[in-house]
Motif scaffolding. Structure first.
Motif, PDB file in Angstrom:
ATOM      1  N   UNK A  79      37.070  33.606  49.013  1.00 36.40           N
ATOM      2  CA  UNK A  79      35.883  34.444  49.132  1.00 36.40           C
ATOM      3  C   UNK A  79      36.241  35.815  49.699  1.00 36.40           C
ATOM      4  N   UNK A  80      37.194  35.860  50.636  1.00 29.91           N
ATOM      5  CA  UNK A  80      37.610  37.139  51.193  1.00 29.91           C
ATOM      6  C   UNK A  80      38.236  38.043  50.145  1.00 29.91           C
ATOM      7  N   UNK A  81      39.111  37.484  49.295  1.00 32.08           N
ATOM      8  CA  UNK A  81      39.723  38.272  48.223  1.00 32.08           C
ATOM      9  C   UNK A  81      38.660  38.753  47.243  1.00 32.08           C
ATOM     10  N   UNK A  82      37.734  37.881  46.901  1.00 31.87           N
ATOM     11  CA  UNK A  82      36.653  38.245  45.975  1.00 31.87           C
ATOM     12  C   UNK A  82      35.823  39.398  46.536  1.00 31.87           C
ATOM     13  N   UNK A  83      35.405  39.301  47.790  1.00 33.05           N
ATOM     14  CA  UNK A  83      34.563  40.340  48.385  1.00 33.05           C
ATOM     15  C   UNK A  83      35.302  41.660  48.549  1.00 33.05           C
ATOM     16  N   UNK A  84      36.623  41.621  48.682  1.00 35.74           N
ATOM     17  CA  UNK A  84      37.400  42.858  48.731  1.00 35.74           C
ATOM     18  C   UNK A  84      37.500  43.510  47.355  1.00 35.74           C
ATOM     19  N   UNK A  85      37.579  42.699  46.317  1.00 35.15           N
ATOM     20  CA  UNK A  85      37.827  43.217  44.977  1.00 35.15           C
ATOM     21  C   UNK A  85      36.578  43.761  44.296  1.00 35.15           C
TER      22      UNK A  85
END
Length: 348
Positions: A106-112
């Protein structure tokens, strides 16, 4: 379970915490030289009961937050294994062991999904016009552009959106799970050319296992890991096919073809038209044997279409002036200039 790799992981965890920001660039270049680190990190990710899993996921997220692309790609190489473990644990309803992996994804998704200013990111491309030259063609080689110029000249102003305006997610649900995972695989595929061979192997293993777990075909596999049947999304399977296709032609001929067959097997059971169409097209385009198999490296071969012999100018003029596609009144004045039946087909 880690053995000697445990020391490499613990050293990696400690050294980055004390690293000043000015040395991130030099650290990124040395990170890929640690030969024992990547296999050890894979073993940590594969063991949901490891006490190192949570700090490893946290540090992988810290690397991904960095502005250095090499550090971001270092985290991205583990994405297939992370997705596999997440879906496997989710299918087994082991949510407690899944928390840190879920937070990392979820962290990678929200950064991208946002740009540097924090605004929603829109991924798009512009359709080029064939009326303008490129490194692939010359407009003069296409003949008359009368029928296509009006339609194509405006495409330089048309932007086609293929992903964008994704909402931020704080947790996974059954409704948004594959929306997030599809976008993550899209990010992985956009950087797949930078991934190491271990990541290609991981994406092939992920695809095979997700597609056959819980089905009779799993009994034909060498691995016997207990896993419940995993629900899959058609769009997610298309993203997996993209990664598999690259892996097939970049060193993973056997694993890639096995993953392709397993994905087609699952797509047939689910009656998913898009993965079936793309997967069969990929399979039918593969050569009978591995290209350049003596060196273990597979390359994508491209055939150049031979130049067609000149066609009579008067014949083209007659056809373009006719109001119908085929008219018996059209006469070809120089039939001798069309040398083969194949060219005759192209002419008509």
């Amino acid at each position: 379970m880690l053995g000697e790799g445990r020391g490499a992981v613990e050293e990696w965890l400690s050294e980055f915490k004390t690293l000043p920001e000015s040395e991130f660039s030099s650290y990124a270049s040395t990170l890929y030289q640690k030969k024992n680190l990547v296999p050890a990190l894979y073993r940590v990710i594969q063991d949901p009961n490891s006490e190192l899993l949570e700090p490893v996921c946290h540090q992988l997220f810290e690397l991904y937050r960095n502005s250095d692309d090499r550090l971001r790609r270092f985290t991205l190489q583990f994405l297939p294994e992370l997705v596999w473990m997440y879906l496997r644990l989710t299918a087994s309803r082991n949510r407690q062991s899944n928390g840190c992996i879920e937070a990392l994804l979820l962290g990678i998704y929200n950064l991208e999904i946002v740009d540097k200013e924090g605004n929603s990111k829109l991924l798009s491309f512009t359709i080029p016009s064939l009326s303008k030259p490129s490194v692939y063609h010359e407009p003069s080689s296409l003949g008359s552009m009368a029928l296509t110029e009006g339609a194509l000249c405006q495409h330089d102003l048309i932007r086609v959106v293929y992903s964008g305006l994704h909402p931020q997610r704080e947790t996974f649900t059954a409704q948004n799970r594959f929306e997030v995972l599809c976008f993550l695989m899209l990010c992985y595929n956009s950087a797949v050319v930078y991934m190491p061979p271990s990541s290609y192997q991981a994406v092939c293993r992920m695809s095979s296992r997700l597609c056959v777990c819980g089905f009779p075909r799993q009994q034909q596999k060498m691995w016997r890991e207990p896993c419940n049947r995993v629900v899959l999304d058609a769009e997610f399977m298309v993203q997996m096919l993209t990664a598999i296709y690259h892996a097939i032609y970049n060193g993973e001929w056997d694993l890639g073809r096995e993953a392709l067959d397993d994905l087609l097997y699952r797509a047939q059971l689910e009656l998913y038209s898009e993965p079936l169409l793309l997967g069969n097209a990929m399979k039918n385009s593969l050569p009978d044997s591995a290209p350049d198999g003596t060196r273990g490296k597979k390359v994508l071969q491209v055939e150049v279409t031979p130049t067609i012999s000149r066609i009579s100018r008067s014949a083209v003029t007659d056809l373009s002036s006719s109001s119908h596609t085929l008219r018996s009144q059209v006469h070809i004045q120089s039939c001798e200039e069309i040398s083969t039946p194949h060219e005759m087909f192209l002419f008509f």
